[in-house]
Design a protein around this motif. Structure first.
Motif, PDB file in Angstrom:
ATOM      1  N   GLY A  60       0.836  -1.190   0.000  1.00 29.71           N
ATOM      2  CA  GLY A  60       0.000   0.000   0.000  1.00 29.71           C
ATOM      3  C   GLY A  60       0.875   1.245   0.000  1.00 29.71           C
ATOM      4  N   THR A  85      -4.104   6.802  12.625  1.00 27.92           N
ATOM      5  CA  THR A  85      -3.711   6.076  11.425  1.00 27.92           C
ATOM      6  C   THR A  85      -2.364   5.410  11.693  1.00 27.92           C
ATOM      7  N   CYS A  86      -1.864   4.725  10.674  1.00 25.76           N
ATOM      8  CA  CYS A  86      -0.594   4.000  10.812  1.00 25.76           C
ATOM      9  C   CYS A  86       0.515   4.846  10.180  1.00 25.76           C
ATOM     10  N   ALA A  88       2.580   3.955   8.280  1.00 22.48           N
ATOM     11  CA  ALA A  88       2.707   3.513   6.882  1.00 22.48           C
ATOM     12  C   ALA A  88       1.898   4.390   5.927  1.00 22.48           C
ATOM     13  N   ALA A  89       0.864   5.056   6.461  1.00 22.88           N
ATOM     14  CA  ALA A  89       0.072   5.967   5.609  1.00 22.88           C
ATOM     15  C   ALA A  89       0.693   7.359   5.559  1.00 22.88           C
ATOM     16  N   GLN A 130      -9.853   7.315   5.115  1.00 22.92           N
ATOM     17  CA  GLN A 130      -9.264   6.003   5.452  1.00 22.92           C
ATOM     18  C   GLN A 130     -10.232   4.810   5.507  1.00 22.92           C
ATOM     19  N   ASP A 156      -7.854   5.870   1.138  1.00 20.96           N
ATOM     20  CA  ASP A 156      -6.943   4.849   1.653  1.00 20.96           C
ATOM     21  C   ASP A 156      -7.823   3.643   1.986  1.00 20.96           C
ATOM     22  N   ALA A 158      -6.797   0.567   2.570  1.00 17.88           N
ATOM     23  CA  ALA A 158      -5.992  -0.520   3.141  1.00 17.88           C
ATOM     24  C   ALA A 158      -6.845  -1.467   3.986  1.00 17.88           C
ATOM     25  N   LYS A 196      -4.370  -7.744   6.327  1.00 18.39           N
ATOM     26  CA  LYS A 196      -5.411  -6.939   5.694  1.00 18.39           C
ATOM     27  C   LYS A 196      -6.584  -7.830   5.235  1.00 18.39           C
ATOM     28  N   TRP A 370      -2.639  -1.272  17.216  1.00 12.71           N
ATOM     29  CA  TRP A 370      -3.499  -0.126  16.882  1.00 12.71           C
ATOM     30  C   TRP A 370      -4.066   0.444  18.162  1.00 12.71           C
TER      31      TRP A 370
HETATM   32  C1  LIG Z   1      -4.546   2.779   7.191  1.00 13.15           C
HETATM   33  C2  LIG Z   1      -3.378   2.216   6.441  1.00 13.15           C
HETATM   34  N1  LIG Z   1      -2.948   2.853   5.336  1.00 13.15           N
HETATM   35  C3  LIG Z   1      -1.925   2.388   4.617  1.00 13.15           C
HETATM   36  C4  LIG Z   1      -1.245   1.244   4.976  1.00 13.15           C
HETATM   37  C5  LIG Z   1      -0.096   0.789   4.158  1.00 13.15           C
HETATM   38  O1  LIG Z   1      -0.289  -0.453   3.576  1.00 13.15           O
HETATM   39  P1  LIG Z   1       0.935  -1.462   3.365  1.00 13.15           P
HETATM   40  O2  LIG Z   1       1.220  -2.100   4.674  1.00 13.15           O
HETATM   41  O3  LIG Z   1       0.466  -2.421   2.331  1.00 13.15           O
HETATM   42  O4  LIG Z   1       2.085  -0.634   2.880  1.00 13.15           O
HETATM   43  C6  LIG Z   1      -1.658   0.538   6.120  1.00 13.15           C
HETATM   44  C7  LIG Z   1      -1.010  -0.700   6.559  1.00 13.15           C
HETATM   45  O5  LIG Z   1       0.066  -0.820   6.948  1.00 13.15           O
HETATM   46  C8  LIG Z   1      -2.741   1.047   6.879  1.00 13.15           C
HETATM   47  O6  LIG Z   1      -3.164   0.413   7.978  1.00 13.15           O
END
Ligand SMILES: Cc1ncc(COP(=O)(O)O)c(C=O)c1O
Length: 427
Positions: A60, A85-86, A88-89, A130, A156, A158, A196, A370
């Protein structure tokens, strides 16, 4: 006797056929990188969503970078996304030298449109919603704001592959036809990460109906490399080691946990988020293409999506029916406009540490990271990631009290009942 634990995060979607497929692929290196499955998956995905363009990447995170690039984001541009949020976003935004601006959440842990209005400035360029844990956000209110302000909207997705929303302006004929999340915005991305909706350990998809964004995404994907053989092996080993060695012995003299730590140390297994990401950086393997071997795993899971999501809805119903009198459940209300898919089932408790410890003593692992911080995992350095403490009060409050329950295909109704019983005796 089984030593397999009830858990929310340990290879949750994997079934026997997925493990067998990954095992076979380990011995077929000619299928690892390039291959015809990639285009096939992108075509299937397009058809499922009804989107004009879909391009796969190795996460993602990579898919979001591709979208930001396709929208021609520049240094200093502001991207508004929700608190809770994470990282990663957030890190793809920082990687483009853009500025994340955090917007508070509403009662369903999704972006609050009222707070969004107060945070838009002349530097704002993109709003990203999200659909947290598969509950569709206030799409129409937010879309109205982005249209009036001339901003791009990204979804998003995800957490929300398969979740649906019923737009109010839809024609009478289509009144009952809800639309899939990911089809309301200028572009959306999905994750096929290990925990996921469907999983190929690491993977993602960027989708759009916009011709210019679509062509830019295509160019971007063309320029990307495939991940290394080592990286692909790491991901293929994940379902195999998890299901043959780690999970069967997880609650047997801590053996499974020792295996897990050992394999992570030997780098035979990957982590979903690595340490530098907590400081706002991205590892060098993002962004890259989705390799053929992981695409095969994703295709095998994609076949099962209806069953997976029906199961999540059934388990969520059990939680709701049994827990709503005792806990605050952000997803408990009936909503005719939404068909959520509950990647997790959140509840708010007084002391999540106490409850998680109690569960752990019984070999049940529900800490999905989380919680505790408005940007997860809790080890995230908020300052480095650009989050100003106090800027999203509701998100911070939720982070303090949230406890997520598992809904995935490997949680049986009996196991869900066991969790419910323990929770009712816990407070
Ligand atoms: C809300 C959210 N957005 C984006 C991502 C990014 O996805 P990925 O782990 O596939 O990079 C995640 C997961 O990590 C997520 O929980």
């Amino acid at each position: 006797m089984t030593f397999r634990p009830i858990s929310i995060f340990l290879s949750p979607n994997t079934e026997k056929d997925d493990v067998q497929l990954a095992s076979k692929l380990l011995f077929k290196p000619w299928l690892w990188k390039k291959g015809k499955e990639i285009l096939k998956f992108e075509e299937k995905f397009k058809k499922y969503l009804g989107a004009r363009y879909a391009f796969s990447f190795n996460s993602g995170r990579s898919s979001l970078i591709a979208i930001l690039e396709a929208m021609d984001i520049k240094k200093g541009d502001e991207v508004l996304l929700q608190g809770f949020t994470c990282n990663a976003a957030v890190n793809p935004i920082l990687a483009k030298e853009a500025k994340p601006i955090f917007v508070d959440v509403d009662e369903t842990i999704n972006m609050n449109p009222e707070d969004l209005k107060t945070k838009i400035t002349k530097n704002s360029k993109i709003v990203m919603i999200q659909h947290t844990f598969g509950w569709p956000a206030k799409i129409e209110e937010i879309k109205k704001i982005t249209q009036e302000s001339g901003l791009y909207l990204i979804e998003d997705c995800a957490h929300s592959l398969g979740a649906k929303y019923l737009p109010s302006q839809i024609s009478k004929k289509l009144r009952r036809a809800k639309k899939l999340c990911g089809t309301f915005s200028d572009a959306a991305f999905f994750s096929f990460g290990r925990d996921k909706i469907i999983s190929c350990v690491y993977g993602g998809m960027a989708v759009t109906n916009n011709k210019k964004i679509g062509e830019n995404l295509k160019e971007f994907q063309k320029k990307m490399n495939y991940p290394s053989n080592f990286w692909i092996i790491q991901q293929l080993l994940h379902p195999v080691l998890m299901n043959y060695l780690i999970l069967p012995f997880y609650n047997f003299l801590k053996l499974g946990r020792i295996f897990l730590a050992l394999f992570l140390n030997l780098r035979l297994l990957s982590k979903s988020v690595v340490r530098i990401e907590n400081r706002g950086e991205l590892p060098s393997y993002f962004p890259q293409k989705l390799p053929n071997a992981l695409t095969l795993l994703a295709l095998n899971q994609f076949k099962k999506i209806e069953r997976f999501n029906q199961h999540r809805q059934d388990i969520a119903k059990l939680y709701k029916e049994n827990l709503e009198k005792r806990f605050i459940l952000p997803f408990a209300r009936e909503d005719k406009n939404r068909e959520p898919i509950f990647m997790r089932y959140p509840l708010l408790v007084d002391d999540s540490d106490k409850i998680l410890t109690k569960f752990k003593r019984r070999g049940i692992y529900l800490d999905d990271a989380w919680r505790k911080s408005p940007i997860v995992p809790p080890a995230t350095d908020l300052k480095k990631i650009g989050y100003i403490q106090g800027s999203c009060c509701e998100a911070e409050k939720i982070a303090k009290h949230i406890l997520n329950l598992p809904t995935h295909i490997n949680i049986s109704p009996n196991q869900a009942q066991k969790i419910i019983k323990l929770l009712l005796n816990a407070q």
